[in-house]
Design a protein around this motif. Sequence first.
Motif, PDB file in Angstrom:
ATOM      1  N   MET A   7       0.809  -1.212   0.000  1.00 59.01           N
ATOM      2  CA  MET A   7       0.000   0.000   0.000  1.00 59.01           C
ATOM      3  C   MET A   7       0.844   1.265   0.000  1.00 59.01           C
ATOM      4  O   MET A   7       0.315   2.373  -0.093  1.00 59.01           O
ATOM      5  N   THR A   8       2.183   1.111   0.114  1.00 59.09           N
ATOM      6  CA  THR A   8       3.047   2.286   0.240  1.00 59.09           C
ATOM      7  C   THR A   8       4.127   2.371  -0.820  1.00 59.09           C
ATOM      8  O   THR A   8       4.814   3.388  -0.919  1.00 59.09           O
ATOM      9  N   LYS A   9       4.315   1.320  -1.592  1.00 56.10           N
ATOM     10  CA  LYS A   9       5.372   1.333  -2.609  1.00 56.10           C
ATOM     11  C   LYS A   9       5.072   0.293  -3.682  1.00 56.10           C
ATOM     12  O   LYS A   9       4.252  -0.613  -3.477  1.00 56.10           O
ATOM     13  N   SER A  10       5.767   0.416  -4.810  1.00 54.69           N
ATOM     14  CA  SER A  10       5.616  -0.556  -5.888  1.00 54.69           C
ATOM     15  C   SER A  10       6.573  -1.714  -5.655  1.00 54.69           C
ATOM     16  O   SER A  10       7.778  -1.507  -5.498  1.00 54.69           O
ATOM     17  N   LEU A  11       6.037  -2.931  -5.634  1.00 55.30           N
ATOM     18  CA  LEU A  11       6.835  -4.119  -5.358  1.00 55.30           C
ATOM     19  C   LEU A  11       7.124  -4.884  -6.637  1.00 55.30           C
ATOM     20  O   LEU A  11       6.438  -4.720  -7.651  1.00 55.30           O
ATOM     21  N   ASP A  12       8.141  -5.747  -6.593  1.00 56.10           N
ATOM     22  CA  ASP A  12       8.396  -6.605  -7.745  1.00 56.10           C
ATOM     23  C   ASP A  12       7.359  -7.722  -7.791  1.00 56.10           C
ATOM     24  O   ASP A  12       6.622  -7.955  -6.818  1.00 56.10           O
ATOM     25  N   GLY A  13       7.294  -8.416  -8.916  1.00 60.58           N
ATOM     26  CA  GLY A  13       6.254  -9.416  -9.147  1.00 60.58           C
ATOM     27  C   GLY A  13       6.152 -10.495  -8.083  1.00 60.58           C
ATOM     28  O   GLY A  13       5.070 -10.729  -7.526  1.00 60.58           O
ATOM     29  N   PRO A  14       7.243 -11.223  -7.769  1.00 58.04           N
ATOM     30  CA  PRO A  14       7.173 -12.298  -6.772  1.00 58.04           C
ATOM     31  C   PRO A  14       6.732 -11.822  -5.388  1.00 58.04           C
ATOM     32  O   PRO A  14       5.932 -12.478  -4.723  1.00 58.04           O
ATOM     33  N   LYS A  15       7.252 -10.666  -4.954  1.00 58.57           N
ATOM     34  CA  LYS A  15       6.878 -10.170  -3.624  1.00 58.57           C
ATOM     35  C   LYS A  15       5.419  -9.746  -3.601  1.00 58.57           C
ATOM     36  O   LYS A  15       4.695 -10.016  -2.630  1.00 58.57           O
ATOM     37  N   LEU A  16       4.959  -9.098  -4.674  1.00 58.05           N
ATOM     38  CA  LEU A  16       3.566  -8.683  -4.749  1.00 58.05           C
ATOM     39  C   LEU A  16       2.645  -9.897  -4.696  1.00 58.05           C
ATOM     40  O   LEU A  16       1.643  -9.900  -3.982  1.00 58.05           O
TER      41      LEU A  16
END
Length: 302
Positions: A276-285
């Motif tokens: 909710m606070t930053k853009s994450l990479d695919g696996p972490k998201l």
Amino acid sequence: MIKKHMEKEFKISDLGNLSFFLGMEILYTQHGVYVTQERYLKNLLTKFKMEDCRVAPTPLEVNHKLSRFGGEEFRDMKLYQSLVGSLIYATLTRPDLSYAVGVLSQFMHCPRKEHWIARQRVLRYIKGTLREGLYYGFTSDTRVKIYSDADWAGNVDDRRSTHGYLCYVGDKLISWCSKKQHIVALSSTEAEYKGMVEAAKEVIWLKTLMKVFDVIQNTPIICGDNMSSLYLAANPVFHARTKHIEIQYHFLREKVIDKEIEVMHTSTKDQLANMMTKSLDGPKLQRFKDMEGIKKIEKNLN
């Protein structure tokens, strides 16, 4: 009185009308309920001519640097505003879109071409996740738990922080928020602390609502990954480095001391509010989505 009034006015049949009005699709299964907006999202892709686009693994690029300044101006402001408004509506069942939509909404009055390109990535991500939605399993756990996080000075234009939270009753995600803070935080501790205050406001509202419905309550828990902010919330000592923090934010400390709210540390790798606070990479998201109950409806599901 409020409860009796609500029981009188609200009927079970109204649930279908409400979901139709909100563009939601509700699917009942043996073990739980799926809430999606697949039809709405398909229409959204068609409206903006992205139904045949390639899919993207995330709504925004990791470490994006979107700004109000620089770059070529996007001339069709109404089109941009229409898109962002439609995406805001999509976050009703898709908390994984909240951060990206919040970022794009900051440029409603001065969109640039790079913002329009970023919007295309959001739609490409939606194309690959059309059948995803919130899953609510049939469980009796009613304990309130909120994950709170903040990204310190993440905005490249004004260096304001973004805070966010995910609110659960048991294992059911019922409310969420991703929002840029109103003033600049001078430290990560301050940004996280202010984010926890916003989460505490949600907890207090939810406790009142659950009391109306006579739902048994335990002490709500706010989970954060910043030890300094947790210590500040639980310790009545006035620290020199936090003198500048407005008095209004310290009501959280009062609630903790009165044992109306608990604060608890959670590791960063398990901090669900990260998305909710930053853009994450695919696996972490994807890992966080699995943990949060955002699931894909299988075609053969009855």
